[in-house]
Design a protein around this motif. Structure first.
Motif, short mmCIF file in Angstrom:
data_model
loop_
_atom_site.label_atom_id
_atom_site.label_comp_id
_atom_site.label_asym_id
_atom_site.label_seq_id
_atom_site.Cartn_x
_atom_site.Cartn_y
_atom_site.Cartn_z
N PHE A 89 0.78 -0.91 -0.40
CA PHE A 89 -0.22 0.20 0.28
C PHE A 89 1.22 1.01 0.36
CE2 PHE A 89 -2.49 3.18 2.38
CZ PHE A 89 -4.05 2.90 1.21
N VAL A 93 0.06 3.90 -3.66
CA VAL A 93 -0.46 5.02 -2.90
C VAL A 93 0.00 5.74 -3.97
CG1 VAL A 93 0.39 5.69 -0.52
CG2 VAL A 93 -2.61 5.40 -1.34
N ARG A 94 0.88 6.03 -3.78
CA ARG A 94 0.92 7.16 -4.87
C ARG A 94 1.30 7.02 -5.69
NH1 ARG A 94 4.93 10.60 -0.82
NH2 ARG A 94 3.82 10.37 0.31
N PHE A 98 -5.57 6.00 -4.98
CA PHE A 98 -6.26 4.90 -3.71
C PHE A 98 -6.86 3.57 -3.93
CE2 PHE A 98 -9.83 5.43 -0.86
CZ PHE A 98 -9.73 4.65 0.11
N LEU A 102 -5.32 -0.18 -3.11
CA LEU A 102 -6.03 -0.96 -1.88
C LEU A 102 -6.86 -1.90 -2.56
CD1 LEU A 102 -7.63 -0.34 0.84
CD2 LEU A 102 -9.76 0.12 0.34
N THR A 105 -3.81 -4.81 -1.95
CA THR A 105 -3.83 -4.53 -0.50
C THR A 105 -4.29 -5.44 -0.05
OG1 THR A 105 -3.49 -2.50 -0.99
CG2 THR A 105 -3.18 -3.26 2.02
N ALA A 106 -6.03 -5.56 0.31
CA ALA A 106 -6.37 -6.60 0.64
C ALA A 106 -6.71 -8.04 -0.42
CB ALA A 106 -8.33 -5.86 0.08
N ILE A 128 -14.42 -4.47 -0.25
CA ILE A 128 -13.39 -4.20 0.41
C ILE A 128 -13.19 -2.58 -0.14
CG2 ILE A 128 -11.54 -3.55 2.45
CD1 ILE A 128 -11.39 -6.82 2.15
N PHE A 131 -16.50 0.02 -0.42
CA PHE A 131 -16.74 0.54 0.66
C PHE A 131 -16.17 1.64 1.05
CE2 PHE A 131 -16.23 0.19 5.49
CZ PHE A 131 -17.91 0.77 5.76
N SER A 132 -14.61 1.49 1.35
CA SER A 132 -13.40 2.43 2.33
C SER A 132 -13.53 3.54 0.81
CB SER A 132 -12.52 1.97 1.71
OG SER A 132 -12.14 0.82 2.41
N PHE A 136 -14.30 6.29 3.23
CA PHE A 136 -13.05 7.51 3.37
C PHE A 136 -12.76 8.76 2.53
CE2 PHE A 136 -12.16 3.49 5.79
CZ PHE A 136 -12.12 4.07 6.93
N LEU A 142 -11.17 12.23 2.19
CA LEU A 142 -9.16 12.31 2.58
C LEU A 142 -9.31 12.39 1.22
CD1 LEU A 142 -9.15 9.01 4.70
CD2 LEU A 142 -9.31 11.22 5.45
N PHE A 144 -7.35 11.42 -0.61
CA PHE A 144 -6.21 10.78 -1.68
C PHE A 144 -6.32 10.91 -3.28
CE2 PHE A 144 -7.01 7.57 2.12
CZ PHE A 144 -5.95 8.04 2.76
N GLN B 54 -9.39 12.34 11.80
CA GLN B 54 -10.42 13.23 10.93
C GLN B 54 -11.38 14.12 11.70
OE1 GLN B 54 -8.69 13.13 8.02
NE2 GLN B 54 -7.95 11.17 8.81
N PRO B 393 -8.30 -9.39 6.05
CA PRO B 393 -8.43 -8.66 5.14
C PRO B 393 -8.56 -6.78 5.31
CG PRO B 393 -9.32 -10.74 4.12
CD PRO B 393 -9.08 -10.83 6.23
N ILE B 394 -9.99 -7.20 5.65
CA ILE B 394 -10.99 -6.12 5.79
C ILE B 394 -10.18 -5.42 6.95
CG2 ILE B 394 -12.95 -5.03 7.01
CD1 ILE B 394 -13.85 -7.53 6.18
N MET B 396 -6.65 -5.70 7.44
CA MET B 396 -5.55 -4.55 7.40
C MET B 396 -5.80 -3.74 6.29
SD MET B 396 -3.05 -6.47 8.16
CE MET B 396 -1.77 -5.24 7.26
N ALA B 397 -6.61 -3.70 5.53
CA ALA B 397 -6.63 -2.94 4.61
C ALA B 397 -7.27 -1.22 5.65
CB ALA B 397 -8.32 -2.70 3.50
N PHE B 398 -8.25 -1.34 6.41
CA PHE B 398 -8.44 0.10 7.40
C PHE B 398 -7.59 0.30 7.62
CE2 PHE B 398 -13.50 -1.14 7.50
CZ PHE B 398 -13.40 -0.99 5.75
N SER B 400 -4.17 0.12 7.34
CA SER B 400 -2.44 0.53 5.55
C SER B 400 -3.84 2.02 5.57
CB SER B 400 -3.21 -0.09 4.97
OG SER B 400 -2.79 -1.07 5.17
N ILE B 401 -5.30 2.03 5.70
CA ILE B 401 -5.26 3.85 5.35
C ILE B 401 -5.86 4.45 6.42
CG2 ILE B 401 -7.65 4.82 4.78
CD1 ILE B 401 -9.05 2.44 3.72
N TYR B 404 -2.25 5.60 6.97
CA TYR B 404 -0.93 6.12 5.86
C TYR B 404 -2.56 7.70 6.05
CZ TYR B 404 -0.52 8.31 1.30
OH TYR B 404 0.22 9.69 -0.10
N LEU B 413 3.82 3.16 6.80
CA LEU B 413 3.44 2.25 6.33
C LEU B 413 4.55 0.82 7.34
CD1 LEU B 413 1.46 3.76 3.65
CD2 LEU B 413 0.54 2.36 5.55
#
Lengths: 153, 501
Positions: A89, A93-94, A98, A102, A105-106, A128, A131-132, A136, A142, A144, B54, B393-394, B396-398, B400-401, B404, B413
């Motif tokens: 990630f 990510v850059r 995003f 992501l 990563t998942a 995932i 949803f994110s 987010f 955010l 991103f 946030q 996995p959920i 881990m994803a959260f 990471s976000i 960051y 990270l």
């Protein structure tokens, strides 16, 4: 003949403390130590590093001639997939942005369990990501980039 | 009355619709993650910490407090239903709670835990409000030497309450303190232990370390032997305790609240100690001690109340002195610092809305737990049946976000992965990570106060024992260490922690 039994877990543990203490001692010595009145940047860390080494020696000595429990199973598969996930990630990510970062990563993390099937993993990663992005990126706002320079046409 | 006007201010802050909403989200999320077996309150908070950043400082801390109560309650639920305590403080609940569940009284056990916690939470919130201001007054008299000694007490107590070897726990504290020093030296601007990586000049990111050492390490530990969990109870019925239950839980709840409130203030992990102490007391005063271990109501009601009261009063040292009493409070300090609030005696006078808002939200959080979580128990039970491999996995994803999003620093990270590995290896080497985290948070504070005290005393180290408050604190620390090393206590301590495993 005397058999040399020792608690391997504690022996490793003591050694780890010694090595870490040694590392911090060495690093502290390259810094200005100062005096007790005006401590330099190296004074307090050197003190701590020496304590850590001392404790490492104590653990090491205590480990001799007692047999302890073995380490037990190590989650090798878990480590192989869980740990690279945040690193991936961070690396992408850059560049990728995003959304793709992501998703992968998942996906990587999903394979940490031997029970995960590929189709299931893909679906889970997609869910995932969806949803994110909604939560987010859109709801919380955010800052991103959703898609980075690597995937832009 | 000043107290009431303060509390009114607090409730006005905490009861604003958005803060109520964040408190609610926090409680729900905390329960959601906390109910997962093998994941304790500390890990839950570490994982959810980044999402609170946030928000406005007040909302963020209120949500975090909500997460804390939720996580704790979720831990008790898991302890009762599947005998797998996520955190050592709910280990005691598992002993009799699980037995109650086996006898088909899971619903009653869960309600007793919730109601006991709520009562304890109400009383101890009031205590926090009552003692916060006078203690802040004392705290303002503290100089650098006193702060240094107080932190030593905190660190030593965290050692005493860690599992396993005292020597290892001491080593973990030292290591944590050293890791806390990574970054730029505040007096000279020299970079320390950054290995030449410029991104670490501001120090290691606290969130990254916490998520790694607690969150990732726990996931790895859970991946070791993947077993299918068997959930004892598929449907929880008979939620409301009978009249007889109420009669039998009243006294234990009262005693538990008193024990918990008193022990929670102690630095180093009062809630765990409180739960154990309450269980021992209940067993001793009970006229049917043989019931304990076979589903005694007092064995659930007492420790759960003590646990929650302790969790609440452990906010006292944090809010008045800025000293975290346990790893959870250390996470709170980290969150406050990221929000630009320096925890300590000045918070109450400079930001009264924040200070009293948090105190009021403690009570609101507890109320939400009872009102919302009891009806939702069915949902939490269902959650227990979700396979673990879908969840992480959920997570881990959260994570990471979240990590960051704190600083947009990709090196954070990499630090998560590194500390995840380090945390896992340390657990494998039977080292407790809690003292490490406490050391990490206190490292810079400890060094700063040590250096300042030495400058103030013109290099005379006796300043720590000639100043009365400082000397008393150091004596307490010494006493704790001596007690822990006493052979009889050592044996007893090992026994207590054995029971838990």
């Amino acid at each position: 003949m005397k058999t040399l039994a020792f608690d391997s877990t504690n022996a490793i543990c003591g050694a780890v403390f010694l090595i870490l203490g040694g590392f911090f001692t060495y690093q502290s010595l390259t810094l200005d130590l100062g005096t007790a009145l005006r401590m330099g940047p190296g004074y307090f860390p050197l003190l701590l590093a020496l304590i850590l080494m001392l404790l490492g020696i104590v653990v090491l000595v205590q480990s001799v001639r007692v047999s302890g429990e073995p380490l037990g199973p190590i989650a090798l598969r878990g480590m192989a997939f869980i740990l690279p996930a945040p690193v991936f990630f961070g690396l992408t990510v850059r560049g990728l942005g995003f959304v793709p970062a992501l998703f992968f990563t998942a996906l990587i993390a999903a394979f940490a369990s031997s029970r995960m099937k590929p189709t299931m993993a893909l679906m889970l990663a997609a869910a995932i990501t969806l949803f994110s992005v909604a939560v987010f990126s859109y709801a919380l706002g955010l800052p991103f980039q959703r898609f980075g320079p690597w995937v832009r046409f | 009355m000043e107290l009431f006007s303060n509390l009114a201010l607090g409730f006005a802050t905490a009861a604003s619709p958005e803060n109520l909403l964040f408190c609610l989200i926090g409680v729900l999320l905390g329960t959601l993650i906390g109910v997962l077996p093998g994941i304790g309150a500390t890990a839950t908070i570490a994982m959810l910490l980044p999402i609170t950043f946030q928000l406005e400082p007040v909302s963020s801390l209120i949500m975090l407090a909500g997460i804390y109560y939720g996580a704790q309650y979720g831990g008790s639920t898991t302890a009762i239903l599947i005998n797998m305590p996520g955190e050592s403080s709910s280990a005691v609940t598992a002993i009799d709670g699980y037995q109650m569940a086996r006898k088909g009284r899971a619903g009653a056990a869960l309600s007793i835990a919730a109601l006991g916690s709520f009562f304890a939470g109400t009383v101890s919130t009031f205590l926090v409000a009552l003692f916060a201001i006078p203690l802040t007054g004392i705290a303002l008299k503290f100089g650098a030497a006193e702060y240094f000694s107080l932190m030593i007490v905190g660190l030593v107590s965290s050692v005493a309450l860690a599992h396993g070897s005292v020597v290892k726990a001491l080593a973990m504290v030292s290591l944590g303190l050293l890791l806390g020093l990574v970054g730029t030296d505040i007096y000279t601007g020299t970079p320390r232990f950054t290995l030449g990586i410029r991104e670490y000049a501001d120090g290691l990111n606290f969130v990254a370390v916490a998520v790694g050492v607690f969150g990732i390490a726990e996931i790895l530990r859970n991946l070791e032997g993947e077993k299918t969990r068997s959930v004892l109870v598929q449907k929880v019925s008979g939620l409301w305790p009978t009249r007889d239950d109420f009669r039998r839980m009243a006294a234990p709840v009262l005693r538990g609240t008193a024990i918990g409130s008193a022990l929670g203030i102690l630095p180093g992990g009062g809630a765990i100690l409180a739960a154990f102490a309450s269980y021992t007391v209940e067993k001793r005063v009970s006229d049917k001690p043989e019931e304990f271990g076979h589903g005694a109501i007092a064995g659930v009601a007492g420790p759960e109340s003590a646990n929650n009261a302790g969790a609440q009063t452990s906010f006292i040292p944090l809010l008045t002195l800025g000293i975290p009493a346990n790893p959870v409070m250390a996470l709170m300090v980290g969150a406050m610092i990221i929000q630009g609030i320096v925890p300590g005696p000045n918070v109450a006078s400079e930001q009264p809305a924040l200070f009293w808002g948090i105190i009021a939200s403690m009570w609101i959080g507890n109320l939400m737990l009872v009102v919302l979580n009891l009806p939702l128990i069915g949902l939490w039970v269902k959650l227990l049946t979700i396979p673990y491999y879908v969840l992480f996995p959920i997570i881990m994803a959260f994570c990471s976000i979240g990590v960051y999003s704190v600083n947009s620093n990709v090196y954070d990270l990499y630090a998560v992965a590194f500390f995840g590995l380090a945390g896992y290896l340390l657990v494998k080497l039977r080292c407790e990570p809690a003292p490490l985290l406490l050391g990490f948070v206190l490292g810079p504070l400890l060094e700063e106060n040590l250096r300042r005290a030495m400058i103030l005393s013109r290099g005379d180290p006796t300043t720590f024992i000639t100043r009365p408050i400082s000397a008393t604190l150091l004596l307490i620390a010494l006493a704790v260490l001596v007690i822990v090393f006493l052979p009889s206590v050592k044996a007893k301590r090992e026994e207590v922690f054995q029971e838990e495993d």
